[in-house]
Design a protein around this motif. Structure first.
Motif, PDB file in Angstrom:
ATOM      1  N   GLU A 161       5.595   8.796  82.879  1.00 52.30           N
ATOM      2  CA  GLU A 161       6.600   7.833  83.326  1.00 52.30           C
ATOM      3  C   GLU A 161       7.043   6.951  82.159  1.00 52.30           C
ATOM      4  N   LYS A 162       6.068   6.497  81.372  1.00 52.04           N
ATOM      5  CA  LYS A 162       6.388   5.631  80.230  1.00 52.04           C
ATOM      6  C   LYS A 162       7.274   6.357  79.221  1.00 52.04           C
ATOM      7  N   ALA A 163       6.857   7.596  78.890  1.00 57.78           N
ATOM      8  CA  ALA A 163       7.596   8.349  77.876  1.00 57.78           C
ATOM      9  C   ALA A 163       9.025   8.599  78.337  1.00 57.78           C
ATOM     10  N   LEU A 164       9.172   8.936  79.615  1.00 54.12           N
ATOM     11  CA  LEU A 164      10.514   9.234  80.124  1.00 54.12           C
ATOM     12  C   LEU A 164      11.358   7.966  80.208  1.00 54.12           C
ATOM     13  N   ASN A 165      10.742   6.855  80.602  1.00 52.82           N
ATOM     14  CA  ASN A 165      11.483   5.587  80.616  1.00 52.82           C
ATOM     15  C   ASN A 165      11.989   5.261  79.218  1.00 52.82           C
ATOM     16  N   TYR A 166      11.090   5.447  78.266  1.00 55.98           N
ATOM     17  CA  TYR A 166      11.470   5.192  76.875  1.00 55.98           C
ATOM     18  C   TYR A 166      12.635   6.090  76.480  1.00 55.98           C
ATOM     19  N   GLU A 167      12.516   7.355  76.840  1.00 56.52           N
ATOM     20  CA  GLU A 167      13.502   8.347  76.421  1.00 56.52           C
ATOM     21  C   GLU A 167      14.852   8.095  77.099  1.00 56.52           C
ATOM     22  N   VAL A 168      14.829   7.728  78.385  1.00 59.71           N
ATOM     23  CA  VAL A 168      16.086   7.428  79.080  1.00 59.71           C
ATOM     24  C   VAL A 168      16.776   6.265  78.371  1.00 59.71           C
ATOM     25  N   ALA A 169      15.999   5.218  78.085  1.00 59.39           N
ATOM     26  CA  ALA A 169      16.568   4.035  77.435  1.00 59.39           C
ATOM     27  C   ALA A 169      17.104   4.395  76.050  1.00 59.39           C
ATOM     28  N   ARG A 170      16.324   5.168  75.323  1.00 57.77           N
ATOM     29  CA  ARG A 170      16.727   5.547  73.963  1.00 57.77           C
ATOM     30  C   ARG A 170      18.027   6.328  73.981  1.00 57.77           C
ATOM     31  N   GLN A 171      18.086   7.299  74.894  1.00 60.33           N
ATOM     32  CA  GLN A 171      19.273   8.151  74.932  1.00 60.33           C
ATOM     33  C   GLN A 171      20.493   7.384  75.445  1.00 60.33           C
ATOM     34  N   LEU A 172      20.283   6.520  76.443  1.00 56.82           N
ATOM     35  CA  LEU A 172      21.420   5.751  76.955  1.00 56.82           C
ATOM     36  C   LEU A 172      21.986   4.829  75.879  1.00 56.82           C
ATOM     37  N   ASN A 173      21.079   4.280  75.073  1.00 53.71           N
ATOM     38  CA  ASN A 173      21.522   3.438  73.959  1.00 53.71           C
ATOM     39  C   ASN A 173      22.416   4.208  73.000  1.00 53.71           C
ATOM     40  N   ILE A 174      21.978   5.435  72.705  1.00 58.90           N
ATOM     41  CA  ILE A 174      22.767   6.263  71.785  1.00 58.90           C
ATOM     42  C   ILE A 174      24.125   6.562  72.406  1.00 58.90           C
ATOM     43  N   VAL A 175      24.096   6.942  73.705  1.00 60.85           N
ATOM     44  CA  VAL A 175      25.354   7.278  74.378  1.00 60.85           C
ATOM     45  C   VAL A 175      26.283   6.073  74.384  1.00 60.85           C
ATOM     46  N   LYS A 176      25.704   4.911  74.711  1.00 67.38           N
ATOM     47  CA  LYS A 176      26.525   3.698  74.803  1.00 67.38           C
ATOM     48  C   LYS A 176      27.174   3.351  73.476  1.00 67.38           C
ATOM     49  N   SER A 177      26.420   3.552  72.417  1.00 65.33           N
ATOM     50  CA  SER A 177      26.975   3.183  71.116  1.00 65.33           C
ATOM     51  C   SER A 177      27.786   4.324  70.522  1.00 65.33           C
TER      52      SER A 177
END
Lengths: 483, 483
Positions: A226-242
């Protein structure tokens, strides 16, 4: 946003219930051994050695396939999957494959999960039997900065089941619950003790917002998943957003740092040079064997949840959470039988116990040892006889799990009042935090303290001793004043 | 007929050895000394061995056997073992720099059976590196010479095992045969070599080349010796999953000077047409005459599918070799070259670039190629299909015939350096032997006579588990041949 997340898992589970490794007679319990002592010519891949299948592994895999409603192959075929890596003694792994007319031991199937009251079905793609690899150790704990690496082959050749899902999971939380449920099924089947270090590992494929999928390897528990996926979702969304681009890649979960990092070496997809292992002729899997295993299947989590909900009146949701952990569920049933009040016990176990076990960073079995049926029953008894409040009961559970202290001991040492006091202190602190202006007033004018006392009494619904509350507040204020 | 290196004493058979020892308990020690005298005189030129045990160790072993009354069926025979068969405590190099200093911690099943039956390992014999070759010139150490003509090769890959026996530097030997590696050197050195039915002799401890083709087999100066050794090494071994579950016959009883039945044998025209040396053909025809006198019916048949056997064989053998040889990376055992780079692949690359010879690298590369994504179906899978067809053709053929006959090799032994320069020429020496491995059949090569002072071998092959009749037919040829 979450609806844009697709997660599929590749779960590797050691068949820890076997006595020996998949292809040799070395022991399955390797965790206590000094490095490279649980090895033989076969699992070391010495020249000329040959694998001999541990046939009990078939029975275990068939039981899992039946529990997941998968269709079982009529024969067991092994292939060699080639890649060069120091932890792989033969530089190929004996595994299974689903192309070129080959087949894994089972395909299809599904697992139903209940995530905070929402029912979902996760489809299974396939189940493989394969051998585990050894472990690489770095003198500096990480590959960075280490001048050499050490390899321990004690684990090499342990029987693994690789269970692959379709990308049916929508949130990191769902992924966690799925993995817990799968682990529980395996525990109910007595195939694996997933609490053992490294016994259940997951690789996750995650695609966010329709972008290419990223594989995360090296996840050791449902919680980390759960932690790894939460991290990964946040990381990827950040990239997408920027406005960045997400590349298809493999990343590793670094548990200690709570992050994922890109793999240094590109994995060559499709260059595994699969071909049937000529050392292992096909083994037929007879219908009679499958039927015999089907007949002797134990009660599985879903059936158990239905039974528990009915038998103990704990409600469907509570029951579904209890059966996510076989040992917890066993504990619940045992304790309920011994001391009654299953609803209180289920509530304690689910709402308090699990949380403190998580916080203490221990596994459920160790947690159960600390909050044994004996201790749990004492608490229920104290509560029912009015000796302790529900708050103190919860406090006791916390202390029992975090500090491994017997509630009886706490009471006999007169810790009841202290416990009450510490609970009061917590409430006082809360009130002081919530009312900074009244605090400032009280420091200037002691009469203003009465307002704070009133607030605390409100929180305790009038059950606290106002004199004691007054004392605590004054003590706190003098501490503040002296700073 | 024996080469000039042999004396009447040193060329003694196992049976005679056993008889003489019964009369004179010192005979065995005199025999050992006689063999070591031959080694002292000729080994420097012939170079049959890679590792020769000191005579003192061998004498110790024999004293032990005598003391415990365990001379057994082998009666203290000195057994030369090909250097790809694992021997506990004796280095096993596979004729490669890669394993120059590798000492196995265990005995191959065939070796432990030899030891338990009164055989003594005298040394490890030279071979083409990892059994890849047909002349023993691909040894990483030195070529072995043909005792009949020092300017010629002894055949391979079991050239050392053949020469040790032919030149009376051992009583009998073990070779391995993947595509002709026992039969070809037996033919070129004028001895008897048998490749058993796939699965009759355990492969446990044989360093794999083409796992689905490899078999260990006996080599001896007479058919009887070969039968005696086959008795010892054959039979089910639970450590080899491809080992057949059959009750082993007493092969010795087939070694009689009269036909045990009215044999119907077949000659496949494809095996006696293209590229066959006339001198070889002449000996082959005279062998047919010998058999005709013993009431053996000989017929000729066509099997066009045989044209595909060489490419089919090389695709399968190389594919399996590329996989089997992946484990040689210098990490756990064997030679390691220290590399400059930072990654473990750099170390692997250096070790494998320098540790393997050219022919081995060629076969690993070709094998890697045919297993690659996108090419697998066109090469490996197709070869596997041809192999199945070939198997069916032979099954049909042997419904009508007891055995088939061919020259073992299409040519006389090539001169040193003659074949090795041209891989295609080298590979075509195996034209008559590889189909037998593809179909998993038993085959024996027995001397048929001499041409220009060089031995010519006759190959007899038959349906699975027909070793007994093959030995009988070989005995008829042995006792019937003129020179």
């Amino acid at each position: 946003m979450d609806s844009d997340v697709l997660i599929g898992l590749e779960v590797h589970v050691q068949i820890t219930s076997l006595k020996t490794k998949l292809f040799c007679r070395c022991s399955c319990s390797y965790r206590e051994n000094p490095p490279n002592t649980n090895v033989c010519p076969i699992c070391l891949g010495l020249p000329g050695s040959l694998p001999v299948l541990n046939k009990r592994a078939i029975e275990k895999a068939v039981a899992v396939a039946l529990a997941l409603n998968s269709s079982i192959s009529d024969k067991l075929l092994f292939v060699r999957k080639h890649y060069f890596y120091p932890d792989l003694p033969k530089n190929y792994q004996i595994s299974q494959y689903d192309r070129y007319g080959l087949t894994p031991i089972a395909t299809g199937g599904s697992v139903a999960i209940d995530v905070d009251g929402l029912n979902r079905v996760v489809r299974i793609r396939r189940i493989n039997i394969e051998e585990d690899a050894g472990r690489i150790a770095y003198p500096e704990k990480s590959i960075l900065g280490s001048r050499y690496a050490l390899v321990d082959y004690n684990r090499a050749g342990i029987a693994l089941l690789e269970i692959v899902t379709e990308p049916d999971l929508r949130t990191p939380r769902e992924a966690r619950v799925f993995l817990e449920k799968l682990g529980s099924i395996l525990e109910h089947l007595e195939v694996a003790d997933t609490s053992l270090e490294g016994a259940m590992r997951a690789d996750a494929n995650i695609s966010v917002a329709g972008r290419p999928r990223v594989e995360i390897k090296n996840i050791g528990s449902p919680k980390d998943l759960e932690k790894a996926l939460n991290y990964e979702v946040a990381r990827q969304l950040n990239i997408v957003k920027s406005g960045g681009v997400i590349e298809r890649e493999t990343r590793h979960w670094i548990k200690e740092r709570g992050i994922t990092v890109a793999s240094r070496v590109k994995e060559l997809e499709g260059e595994y040079r699969y071909f049937p292992d000529p050392d292992l002729p096909p083994v037929p899997i007879g219908r009679e064997l499958i039927e015999a295993i089907a007949r002797s299947l134990p009660e599985l989590p879903d059936q158990r949840a239905r039974r528990i909900a009915k038998e103990y009146g704990v409600g469907d949701y509570m029951a579904s959470v209890l059966v996510l952990h076989k040992k917890l569920c066993d504990h619940f049933e045992n304790s309920s039988k011994v001391c009654g009040n299953p609803r209180l016990i289920s509530s304690i176990l689910i709402n308090e116990f699990l949380r403190w076990v998580d916080e203490a960073g221990i596994d459920i079995s160790s947690g159960i040892a600390r909050l044994s049926t004996d201790r749990l029953c004492k608490l229920v008894q104290y509560f029912e006889s009015g000796l302790i409040s529900i708050k103190l009961l919860k406090e006791y559970v916390r202390i029992a799990v975090l500090e491994d202290i017997n509630p009886e001991e706490l009471r006999s040492k007169g810790l009841t009042t202290l416990g009450e006091e510490s609970e009061l202190e917590r409430l006082v602190d809360e009130v002081l935090r919530e009312n900074p202006k009244a605090v400032a007033d009280s420091i200037r004018d002691p009469k203003a303290v009465n307002f704070l006392v009133g607030q605390v009494m409100k929180k305790t619904r009038g059950r606290a001793d106002p004199k004691l509350v007054n004392e605590i507040i004054k003590r706190r204020l003098s501490e503040y004043g002296s700073k | 007929m024996l080469p000039p290196q042999c004396t009447q004493f040193s060329s003694i058979s196992i049976k005679t050895l056993r008889e003489r020892v019964r009369e004179d308990s010192d005979f065995l020690f005199k025999y050992v000394e006689e063999v070591y005298r031959a080694i002292e005189r000729y080994e420097q030129r012939l170079r049959a061995y890679i590792t020769l045990r000191p005579i003192s160790e061998v004498i110790d072993d024999i004293e032990n056997l005598v003391k415990h009354g365990k001379l057994g069926p082998l009666g203290g025979a000195l057994v030369a073992v090909k250097d790809n068969i694992s021997t506990k405590g004796i280095r096993t190099t596979c004729g490669s720099k890669m394993l120059e200093n590798y000492v196995p911690p265990y005995d191959a099943t065939a070796v432990s059976r030899i030891k338990n039956s009164g055989g003594v390992v005298i040394g490890k014999t030279n071979m083409d590196e990892f059994a890849m070759g047909s002349t023993t010139e691909n040894s990483a150490f030195y070529p072995t010479l043909n005792p009949w003509d020092y300017g010629r090769v002894p055949g391979g890959s079991s050239g050392g095992s053949a020469v040790a026996v032919a030149a009376c530097e051992a009583t009998v030997s073990l070779g391995s045969d993947t595509g002709g590696s026992i039969r070809l050197p037996a033919a070129y050195t004028g001895i008897v070599g048998l490749k058993p039915t796939y699965g009759l002799v355990s492969r446990y401890g044989l360093v794999a080349y083409g796992s689905s083709l490899d078999q260990i087999g006996p080599m001896g100066r007479c058919v009887e010796d070969v039968a005696i050794v086959l008795n010892v090494i054959s039979g089910h071994d639970p450590r080899d999953s491809t080992s057949l579950r059959v009750n082993v016959e007493n092969f010795e009883k087939y070694v009689v000077d009269y036909p045990l039945k009215r044999y119907r044998v077949v000659v496949l025209e494809e095996m006696v047409s293209e590229g066959i040396d006339e001198k070889v053909m002449k000996i082959f025809n005279s062998t047919l005459d010998v058999l005709a006198k013993r009431d053996v019916t000989v017929e000729f048949r066509k099997m066009p599918l045989l044209h595909y056997s060489l490419p089919t064989y090389y695709i399968i053998a190389m594919a399996e070799a590329s996989s089997n040889l992946a484990r040689f990376d210098g990490l756990r055992y064997g030679t390691r070259s220290e590399a400059e780079g930072k990654l473990w692949v750099d170390a692997y690359r250096k070790t494998r670039m320098t540790g393997f010879g050219e022919e081995v690298k060629r076969r690993i590369l070709l094998g890697t190629y045919v297993l690659s994504e996108g090419l697998y179906e066109g090469y490996y899978l197709k070869a596997a299909k041809v192999r199945r067809l070939l198997h069916q053709e032979f099954t049909k053929l042997f419904r009508e015939y007891d055995a088939a006959l061919s020259p073992t090799s299409p040519t006389l032994p090539p001169r040193l350096g003659e074949a090795i320069v041209d891989p295609i020429k080298l590979y075509s020496l195996d034209i008559n032997t590889v189909p037998i491995n593809l179909a998993g059949l038993p085959a024996i090569s027995v001397p048929g006579g001499f041409a220009e002072g060089l031995p010519v071998g006759i190959q007899i092959f038959g349906p699975p588990l027909s070793e007994g009749f093959l030995l009988n037919i070989a005995k008829l040829i042995e006792s019937g041949r003129s020179g």
